[in-house]
Design a protein around this motif. Sequence first.
Motif, PDB file in Angstrom:
ATOM      1  N   LEU A  93      -4.297   5.011  -6.639  1.00  0.00           N
ATOM      2  CA  LEU A  93      -4.098   3.657  -6.110  1.00  0.00           C
ATOM      3  C   LEU A  93      -3.604   3.715  -4.670  1.00  0.00           C
ATOM      4  CD1 LEU A  93      -2.350   1.879  -9.120  1.00  0.00           C
ATOM      5  CD2 LEU A  93      -4.797   2.194  -8.662  1.00  0.00           C
ATOM      6  N   VAL A 130      -0.833  -0.807  -4.389  1.00  0.00           N
ATOM      7  CA  VAL A 130      -0.120  -0.953  -5.658  1.00  0.00           C
ATOM      8  C   VAL A 130       0.109  -2.423  -5.995  1.00  0.00           C
ATOM      9  CG1 VAL A 130       0.939   1.303  -5.358  1.00  0.00           C
ATOM     10  CG2 VAL A 130       2.189  -0.729  -4.634  1.00  0.00           C
ATOM     11  N   PHE A 141      -2.149  -5.120  -8.222  1.00  0.00           N
ATOM     12  CA  PHE A 141      -2.363  -3.986  -9.116  1.00  0.00           C
ATOM     13  C   PHE A 141      -3.688  -4.196  -9.854  1.00  0.00           C
ATOM     14  CE2 PHE A 141      -1.812  -1.698 -13.116  1.00  0.00           C
ATOM     15  CZ  PHE A 141      -1.363  -0.469 -12.658  1.00  0.00           C
ATOM     16  N   THR A 166      -0.119   7.184  -7.315  1.00  0.00           N
ATOM     17  CA  THR A 166      -0.129   6.636  -5.962  1.00  0.00           C
ATOM     18  C   THR A 166       0.692   7.536  -5.049  1.00  0.00           C
ATOM     19  OG1 THR A 166       0.108   4.577  -4.715  1.00  0.00           O
ATOM     20  CG2 THR A 166       1.923   5.147  -6.189  1.00  0.00           C
ATOM     21  N   TYR A 198       0.838  -1.199   0.000  1.00  0.00           N
ATOM     22  CA  TYR A 198       0.000   0.000   0.000  1.00  0.00           C
ATOM     23  C   TYR A 198       0.876   1.252   0.000  1.00  0.00           C
ATOM     24  CZ  TYR A 198      -3.596  -3.266   1.650  1.00  0.00           C
ATOM     25  OH  TYR A 198      -4.468  -4.324   1.784  1.00  0.00           O
ATOM     26  N   GLY A 220      -8.703   0.848  -6.691  1.00  0.00           N
ATOM     27  CA  GLY A 220      -8.310   2.251  -6.682  1.00  0.00           C
ATOM     28  C   GLY A 220      -9.542   3.151  -6.742  1.00  0.00           C
ATOM     29  N   ILE A 226       4.479   1.559 -10.051  1.00  0.00           N
ATOM     30  CA  ILE A 226       3.213   1.420 -10.793  1.00  0.00           C
ATOM     31  C   ILE A 226       3.413   1.694 -12.281  1.00  0.00           C
ATOM     32  CG2 ILE A 226       1.731   1.889  -8.810  1.00  0.00           C
ATOM     33  CD1 ILE A 226       1.272   4.722 -10.000  1.00  0.00           C
ATOM     34  N   VAL A 248      -2.497   7.514 -13.739  1.00  0.00           N
ATOM     35  CA  VAL A 248      -2.572   6.513 -12.670  1.00  0.00           C
ATOM     36  C   VAL A 248      -1.546   6.951 -11.635  1.00  0.00           C
ATOM     37  CG1 VAL A 248      -2.387   4.077 -12.087  1.00  0.00           C
ATOM     38  CG2 VAL A 248      -3.117   4.760 -14.383  1.00  0.00           C
TER      39      VAL A 248
END
Lengths: 319, 276
Positions: free
Chosen positions: A229, A232, A235, A203, A143, A189, A262, A201
Amino acid sequence: MNTVIAAGQPSYAPMRPAVANVLLEAADTDPRLVVLGADGHALAAGVREHHPERYVDVGIAEANLVGVASGLARAGRRVVVCAMAPFLVRRAAEQIRNDVCNAGLNVTFVGVGGGLGYGTLGPTHHCPEDLGFFAALPYTRVYCPADAIDACWAVRSALAGPGPAYVRLGAREDRIVHDPDKPFDAAGGLLLRPPGDALAVATGIGVGIALDAADRLADTGRQLGVLALTAVKPFPRERLVALAAGVGTVLTVEEHLETGGIGASAARALAGGWTGRFATHAVGDDYPPLGDRGELLAHYRITADHVISSLSDTDRTRG
Amino acid sequence: MVESLTSPPGTRSEQSLADIAAGARRRLVDLSATRPVHLGASLSVIDILVAVYDALGLDPARPRRPERGDVILSKGHAVWGLYSVLAGFGVEGLDDPRAGHPLDTTPGVAAGTGALGHGLSIGAGLALAARLDGGDRKAVVVLGDGELDEGSVWEAAMFAAHHALANLVAVVDRNGLQQEGPTESVLALEPLAAKWRAFGWQVIEADGHDGAALRRTLEEAFASEDLPTVVIAHTVKGRGVPFMEHDPAFHHAHLTSHQHAAALTALAAGPEQEPA
């Protein structure tokens, strides 16, 4: 946690006190839970006060920290290991892999200051490989929350699932980007902005950066989607493939080495089945120069400006 | 023999335990003729493992968690010594002999090992869990002496003493040799007992091939009320086969048919060499 978000005014909060409350709730609920620290007990503030027998400070000894966690977990305890990310990952790599993850034990690792979070403390304290290291360990969930709200979601999810997990926390204050009332989706996500012809995308701190870029682009009439996200690994491959099907450009934004982050996961998900422009914003394959976190992020093109210019570049190359 | 397997902890007869150790050495030597194994380190630790499993009350039908506590073979390369001893106690379902180190699923051990310097920390975690549970379970960690080069061992030693983990027992297989030669040449350990004492441990030295002495020592360790205990068990690498004793060449060896036959002959001739 209670966070008041004033309209139009960014709000900042550290992740640690919020997570400390989550750990106390978890310890109240689960009498088998034990929290271990390595000469740092901010994350265990509540557990230490209310369940002192279930907080153990192991000292500045990360290899032993993780070995002790392994023994506790083997005896049926749920264990939370709290440490600074760079020392956890690099000093205890073998114990994490062999003694905890290979055995699929119920241990949640909470690493403070992953990525470039320790800024001017320099290369010994940077850890832009933490997510990739844990993601390389089978059975292990990973995470990378964006803010204090996300951090609480992440830790609850990490503790709920069977087996080992890693949660990267920020070292200082992080901008609040999530709405605490939104339903959290660890697996897929959160789609914070619907995509037009482009999708970011993102994180961790990348989420706020992608949102800034999206907001500024919206002023020019262009719609950048933002998929945030928290987890991760696993995924959300299928969700990304579905979202990408309608867009010409996919970007990734993360405070992590391009390898193992990612960007790599997104590229793998899209390769062979999707045609479009793809760009990554990630830490490059070198050791960071001197600088505070913001300067380092700029050095690696992990900023809203660079995301916007990256979209322009991909427009140009689209020709 | 069958009667002894169901005996309460520590009550198997001297003779039955000596038989288990002698049988384990023969089994190990036979195995060494089929594949390369860590032979010297396994021969040195066999008597220790027999005493530890007997003292903890190993039930061959439920080897995973012996009655009185858990075992970790931190010097995991002696796995064939472990298999041979467990088989002698009547444990079935041992791992594929191709497994060169104990796995998490290996009967008789609480944790897989292989990378050195891990076991004492895991044992400390098990001992801490037993205390939190309000129980009296022990954790026994068998360490190699060469393994003591690893800094993580000393992290664990500090931790166990600081938290007064009296139910943690380390047994050091002090055979004096590591892969490349004498421990005192590679990285000197002496004064070893003084080091452990300085780290806050109770230290007991014992003849690591004297089963009765080892079991008395373990009971003394189990009776400790405030300190973790280390048993420095003085052993001989290659014990029981004179041409292998003290010879680093047999640290990891695949025996020729001639060596195999000679080793079996030496073991058969050797009962008088075994301490009573």
